[in-house]
Design a protein around this motif. Structure first.
Motif, PDB file in Angstrom:
ATOM      1  N   HIS A 174       0.476  -1.354   0.353  1.00 34.64           N
ATOM      2  CA  HIS A 174       0.045  -0.049  -0.431  1.00 34.64           C
ATOM      3  C   HIS A 174       0.830   0.698  -0.159  1.00 34.64           C
ATOM      4  CE1 HIS A 174      -3.781  -2.148  -0.213  1.00 34.64           C
ATOM      5  NE2 HIS A 174      -2.900  -2.866   1.004  1.00 34.64           N
ATOM      6  N   CYS A 189      -7.541   0.451  -5.651  1.00 37.78           N
ATOM      7  CA  CYS A 189      -7.820  -0.100  -3.858  1.00 37.78           C
ATOM      8  C   CYS A 189      -8.894   1.043  -3.196  1.00 37.78           C
ATOM      9  CB  CYS A 189      -5.814   0.767  -3.167  1.00 37.78           C
ATOM     10  SG  CYS A 189      -6.032   0.582  -1.744  1.00 37.78           S
ATOM     11  N   HIS A 192      -6.653   4.185  -0.860  1.00 40.77           N
ATOM     12  CA  HIS A 192      -5.625   4.610  -1.670  1.00 40.77           C
ATOM     13  C   HIS A 192      -5.906   4.585  -3.053  1.00 40.77           C
ATOM     14  CE1 HIS A 192      -3.795   2.205   1.903  1.00 40.77           C
ATOM     15  NE2 HIS A 192      -4.023   3.016   2.079  1.00 40.77           N
ATOM     16  N   CYS A 195      -2.465   2.973  -4.725  1.00 42.31           N
ATOM     17  CA  CYS A 195      -0.705   2.507  -3.908  1.00 42.31           C
ATOM     18  C   CYS A 195      -0.542   1.436  -4.545  1.00 42.31           C
ATOM     19  CB  CYS A 195      -1.253   1.961  -3.052  1.00 42.31           C
ATOM     20  SG  CYS A 195      -2.552   0.789  -2.987  1.00 42.31           S
TER      21      CYS A 195
HETATM   22 ZN    ZN Z   1      -3.968   0.435  -1.094  1.00 40.95          ZN
END
Ligand code: ZN
Ligand code: ADP
Length: 310
Positions: A174, A189, A192, A195
């Protein structure tokens, strides 16, 4: 599988009974549970796969399987997040997983109580890192990493000969990525977006290109972009952790054209900043997993072996 196991049970017990020390191993995954009987010499004597359903259904089958054998200890490499801090009240629990039936499930306690043996417990990727370090390509190396690039991305880190845990366990999948100049994909994700996992795990490839990764083997652009992200992560890991060797596993790495692209891209992005004998021989520095997809289950065996020594 279960039926077959019971039918062969007597013969199995006779065959397996000959071995000096038997260690149970469980590779606990979100879709399947791999259960095996191994030895402290890294042999796998028997294995079965059980579909992951609810803890009630699945754990009963797992316990039935291990009860057939006289195991000295059990090792568990488990999907996360999990609590691996021995002093914690919830040590041995699966914690906030997206598999809702398993949230706050005391997997170690359940197995210890049912089987009456010591249970070693760690993340699935830490298990794979330990498998490779004990019987595979990072044997004898004090600082190494095992990275899986599959449905998700994660890594097990061995630092100064020991698995790195820290506050929780590293979540190397991540880390944020710098976008490839030609990439318009915004990442998948839920936390995020862009990521490493959001940009480069199997589902990211599928969502970006609209086809399964395995159907894109001949499209060079796909793998050049994939290598760009993998190399970017590996350069960061190298800067932070200083591994002597990095092992790549997981479904996406089955694309054999990918590794040489990662090597070239790693060198380009490293830009000569770190110059060691390891990086000079890039083919020995970034390598594929060596244990024919048994690194996870063999790592679980070793977790069991180590639990005996505590
Ligand atoms: Zn992530
Ligand atoms: P998991 O991560 O679920 O334990 P895998 O490591 O096999 O299992 O990862 C599955 C992911 O890897 C899927 O997203 C799939 O797209 C991808 N994958 C599996 N096999 C291949 C392959 N031969 N080539 C490219 N991608 C693959």
């Amino acid at each position: 599988m279960q039926i077959k196991i019971h039918a062969w049970s007597k013969m199995l017990k006779e065959r397996i009974g000959r071995h000096r020390m038997k260690i149970g191993a469980l590779e606990a995954g979100g879709t399947k549970m791999v259960c095996a009987i191994g030895t402290d010499r890294g042999e796998i004597l028997d294995r079965i796969e059980i579909k992951t359903e609810t803890p009630e259904v699945t754990m009963a089958k797992i316990i039935d399987y291990f009860r057939q054998f006289d195991i000295a200890a059990l090792g568990v490499g488990c999907f996360g997040p999990i609590d691996i801090h021995k002093e914690s009240e919830t040590y041995g629990y699966i914690t906030a997983t997206t598999k809702l039936a398993w949230v706050n499930y005391n997997i170690v306690g359940t197995l210890e109580e049912a089987l009456g043996v010591k249970v070693g417990f760690d993340t699935d990727v830490n298990g794979s890192a330990l498998g490779e370090a004990t019987w595979g390509i990072t044997q004898g190396i004090q600082n190494s990493m095992y990275i899986t690039i599959g449905t998700g991305i994660g890594a097990g880190v061995i630092s100064e000969g020991r698995l790195l845990h820290g506050m929780l366990h590293p979540e190397t999948g991540h880390i944020q990525m710098k976008q490839h100049p030609k990439d318009i994909f915004t990442g998948w994700c839920p936390y995020h977006g862009t990521c490493f996992e959001g940009m480069a795990a199997g589902p990211a490839i599928e969502k970006r290109w609209g086809k399964k990764a395995v159907e894109l083997s001949d499209t060079m652009e796909v793998w050049e972009m994939e290598a760009y992200y993998i190399a970017q992560a590996l350069v960061s890991y190298t800067m932070i952790l200083s591994p002597e060797r990095i092992v790549l596993g997981g479904g996406v790495m089955k694309q054999t054209q990918l590794l040489p692209l990662v090597h070239a891209e790693f060198k380009r992005q490293m830009a000569g900043y770190i110059q060691t004998k390891e990086i000079a021989k890039i083919e020995d520095f970034i390598v594929l997993a060596s244990l024919q997809d048994d690194q996870g289950i063999l790592g679980a065996v070793q977790l069991g072996v180590e639990a005996l020594a505590v």
